[in-house]
Write a protein that holds these residues in place. Sequence first.
Motif, PDB file in Angstrom:
ATOM      1  N   UNK A  68       0.829  -1.203   0.000  1.00 45.06           N
ATOM      2  CA  UNK A  68       0.000   0.000   0.000  1.00 45.06           C
ATOM      3  C   UNK A  68       0.867   1.258   0.000  1.00 45.06           C
ATOM      4  N   UNK A  69       1.976   1.223   0.757  1.00 43.79           N
ATOM      5  CA  UNK A  69       2.869   2.374   0.812  1.00 43.79           C
ATOM      6  C   UNK A  69       3.530   2.621  -0.543  1.00 43.79           C
ATOM      7  N   UNK A  70       3.926   1.554  -1.219  1.00 43.12           N
ATOM      8  CA  UNK A  70       4.524   1.694  -2.547  1.00 43.12           C
ATOM      9  C   UNK A  70       3.513   2.260  -3.544  1.00 43.12           C
ATOM     10  N   UNK A  71       2.260   1.776  -3.441  1.00 43.76           N
ATOM     11  CA  UNK A  71       1.221   2.292  -4.342  1.00 43.76           C
ATOM     12  C   UNK A  71       0.986   3.784  -4.092  1.00 43.76           C
ATOM     13  N   UNK A  72       0.922   4.157  -2.834  1.00 41.20           N
ATOM     14  CA  UNK A  72       0.733   5.563  -2.482  1.00 41.20           C
ATOM     15  C   UNK A  72       1.856   6.419  -3.040  1.00 41.20           C
ATOM     16  N   UNK A  73       3.085   5.938  -2.896  1.00 40.56           N
ATOM     17  CA  UNK A  73       4.233   6.707  -3.368  1.00 40.56           C
ATOM     18  C   UNK A  73       4.304   6.783  -4.896  1.00 40.56           C
ATOM     19  N   UNK A  74       3.925   5.690  -5.566  1.00 43.16           N
ATOM     20  CA  UNK A  74       3.917   5.748  -7.033  1.00 43.16           C
ATOM     21  C   UNK A  74       2.830   6.698  -7.522  1.00 43.16           C
ATOM     22  N   UNK A  75       1.708   6.753  -6.807  1.00 47.07           N
ATOM     23  CA  UNK A  75       0.645   7.689  -7.172  1.00 47.07           C
ATOM     24  C   UNK A  75       1.133   9.127  -7.030  1.00 47.07           C
ATOM     25  N   UNK A  76       1.802   9.428  -5.910  1.00 43.10           N
ATOM     26  CA  UNK A  76       2.307  10.783  -5.679  1.00 43.10           C
ATOM     27  C   UNK A  76       3.368  11.141  -6.720  1.00 43.10           C
ATOM     28  N   UNK A  77       4.298  10.206  -6.958  1.00 46.96           N
ATOM     29  CA  UNK A  77       5.344  10.448  -7.942  1.00 46.96           C
ATOM     30  C   UNK A  77       4.748  10.641  -9.333  1.00 46.96           C
ATOM     31  N   UNK A  78       3.768   9.818  -9.669  1.00 46.14           N
ATOM     32  CA  UNK A  78       3.112   9.946 -10.966  1.00 46.14           C
ATOM     33  C   UNK A  78       2.405  11.278 -11.117  1.00 46.14           C
ATOM     34  N   UNK A  79       1.795  11.745 -10.024  1.00 41.58           N
ATOM     35  CA  UNK A  79       1.117  13.039 -10.075  1.00 41.58           C
ATOM     36  C   UNK A  79       2.113  14.167 -10.306  1.00 41.58           C
ATOM     37  N   UNK A 184      11.981  -1.378 -11.874  1.00 41.50           N
ATOM     38  CA  UNK A 184      11.738  -0.067 -12.475  1.00 41.50           C
ATOM     39  C   UNK A 184      10.624  -0.107 -13.507  1.00 41.50           C
ATOM     40  N   UNK A 185      10.462  -1.242 -14.213  1.00 35.15           N
ATOM     41  CA  UNK A 185       9.432  -1.340 -15.243  1.00 35.15           C
ATOM     42  C   UNK A 185       8.050  -1.333 -14.595  1.00 35.15           C
ATOM     43  N   UNK A 186       7.895  -2.086 -13.517  1.00 38.58           N
ATOM     44  CA  UNK A 186       6.629  -2.102 -12.781  1.00 38.58           C
ATOM     45  C   UNK A 186       6.361  -0.730 -12.162  1.00 38.58           C
ATOM     46  N   UNK A 187       7.395  -0.123 -11.604  1.00 41.38           N
ATOM     47  CA  UNK A 187       7.284   1.217 -11.024  1.00 41.38           C
ATOM     48  C   UNK A 187       6.780   2.211 -12.069  1.00 41.38           C
ATOM     49  N   UNK A 188       7.368   2.155 -13.254  1.00 43.90           N
ATOM     50  CA  UNK A 188       6.956   3.030 -14.340  1.00 43.90           C
ATOM     51  C   UNK A 188       5.500   2.795 -14.714  1.00 43.90           C
ATOM     52  N   UNK A 302      16.246   7.636  -9.075  1.00 43.33           N
ATOM     53  CA  UNK A 302      15.667   7.686 -10.403  1.00 43.33           C
ATOM     54  C   UNK A 302      14.167   7.469 -10.265  1.00 43.33           C
ATOM     55  N   UNK A 303      13.378   8.215 -11.012  1.00 41.73           N
ATOM     56  CA  UNK A 303      11.926   8.110 -10.860  1.00 41.73           C
ATOM     57  C   UNK A 303      11.418   6.755 -11.320  1.00 41.73           C
ATOM     58  N   UNK A 304      12.244   5.979 -12.011  1.00 38.46           N
ATOM     59  CA  UNK A 304      11.786   4.693 -12.502  1.00 38.46           C
ATOM     60  C   UNK A 304      12.501   3.504 -11.875  1.00 38.46           C
ATOM     61  N   UNK A 305      13.759   3.704 -11.411  1.00 33.49           N
ATOM     62  CA  UNK A 305      14.566   2.543 -11.067  1.00 33.49           C
ATOM     63  C   UNK A 305      14.150   1.881  -9.769  1.00 33.49           C
ATOM     64  N   UNK A 306      13.655   2.668  -8.790  1.00 38.87           N
ATOM     65  CA  UNK A 306      13.256   2.084  -7.529  1.00 38.87           C
ATOM     66  C   UNK A 306      14.419   1.773  -6.618  1.00 38.87           C
ATOM     67  N   UNK A 307      15.648   2.224  -6.981  1.00 41.07           N
ATOM     68  CA  UNK A 307      16.770   2.045  -6.064  1.00 41.07           C
ATOM     69  C   UNK A 307      17.628   3.292  -6.084  1.00 41.07           C
ATOM     70  N   UNK A 308      18.288   3.562  -4.973  1.00 43.48           N
ATOM     71  CA  UNK A 308      19.085   4.764  -4.854  1.00 43.48           C
ATOM     72  C   UNK A 308      20.420   4.573  -5.558  1.00 43.48           C
ATOM     73  N   UNK A 309      20.763   5.560  -6.397  1.00 44.15           N
ATOM     74  CA  UNK A 309      22.035   5.517  -7.087  1.00 44.15           C
ATOM     75  C   UNK A 309      22.598   6.914  -7.119  1.00 44.15           C
ATOM     76  N   UNK A 310      23.910   7.078  -7.047  1.00 42.06           N
ATOM     77  CA  UNK A 310      24.493   8.402  -7.160  1.00 42.06           C
ATOM     78  C   UNK A 310      24.353   8.873  -8.586  1.00 42.06           C
ATOM     79  N   UNK A 311      23.866  10.062  -8.784  1.00 47.08           N
ATOM     80  CA  UNK A 311      23.782  10.614 -10.126  1.00 47.08           C
ATOM     81  C   UNK A 311      23.729  12.114 -10.092  1.00 47.08           C
ATOM     82  N   UNK A 312      23.910  12.686 -11.253  1.00 44.00           N
ATOM     83  CA  UNK A 312      23.925  14.137 -11.362  1.00 44.00           C
ATOM     84  C   UNK A 312      22.499  14.656 -11.467  1.00 44.00           C
ATOM     85  N   UNK A 313      22.378  15.979 -11.270  1.00 39.74           N
ATOM     86  CA  UNK A 313      21.084  16.602 -11.553  1.00 39.74           C
ATOM     87  C   UNK A 313      20.974  16.628 -13.049  1.00 39.74           C
TER      88      UNK A 313
END
Length: 320
Positions: A68-79, A184-188, A302-313
């Motif tokens: 449920x928490x993941x669904x809530x967060x994907x909804x917020x991110x999608x919005x 990430x594919x499911x997240x997307x 990354x908005x799609x990957x679902x895992x934390x990675x170091x990256x640039x803006x």
Amino acid sequence: MAKMQRNTVLVVLSFFAIYFIWGSTYLWNKIAVTELPAFMLAGIRFVTAGSLIFIISKLLGFSLKITKQQFKNTFIAGFLFLTFGNGVVVWALKYVDSGFAALEVSAQPLVVLLMMRVLQGKKIQPMSIIGVILGITGIFLLVSQKEVIAQEGAILGMVLIFICMLSWSYGSLFVGKAVLPKNFFVNTGYQMLTSGLSLLVISTLFGENWTSPVTWSPKVLWSMLLLVTFGSIITFTAFNYLLRIVSPEKVATSTYINPIVAMILGWYFLNETITVQSVMASVVLLTGVYFINTKKSLTILSRFSGKRIPKKISDQELPH
């Protein structure tokens, strides 16, 4: 997760996708929004793309179960990313040229950096400060053109795009701490489907006049087909593939290519004007983005990957 095997052909094709296909989405959206209501257009795009992603996920054996928490967060991110961030940009394309919109959106890394300073108290490094100054200068050169301001609704379009950048920037910070599906594919898929449904609800509330695809002109049908297949599914998959194969700063180079592609395509296919001041603004603005991308490292999700990675803006949070 084990590092994926590098395939030179796939890497080249993936870079082509994030460079040129993402740059082309402004043209496709501009063509479609000339005939279709903006929110209905975006809603259909993301509902269709999200549904297809779920079908592909099942065929590949991916589990669609999330908490449920993941669904809530994907909804917020999608919005933040798609419902508001992308839907309103499509609406703004009614009032501004596609190349102009792409160039203004390219300043999004600047907005992320400033938002991190304001909301999180992150220190801005000296080279990034230069990038901020150049970015603000480039934006001023872009939006101060008399030829642009004189167009009906142009100022409204500029303001709408800027508000969208605020939404995307906050979304970038939100997903950095949010619990999201690991795949990430499911997240997307969840982000696209929920945001697409939200856009269709908004379209209904705004009283947009829905039309059947059978009544759309051939150019609009082709634009929608390209947006769903290439602009949504293929390019996002290529983007995530590159994140696992090459360094994030290399993926971030699409920040500099997308607006150039959008400006050239808008000029060629839609007779949009490329002024000398727009060229100057693009050089100054993208130079500023370069300083920010290469000198200020962040750890955001990354908005799609679902895992934390170091990256640039980078343009990895842009509303294509």
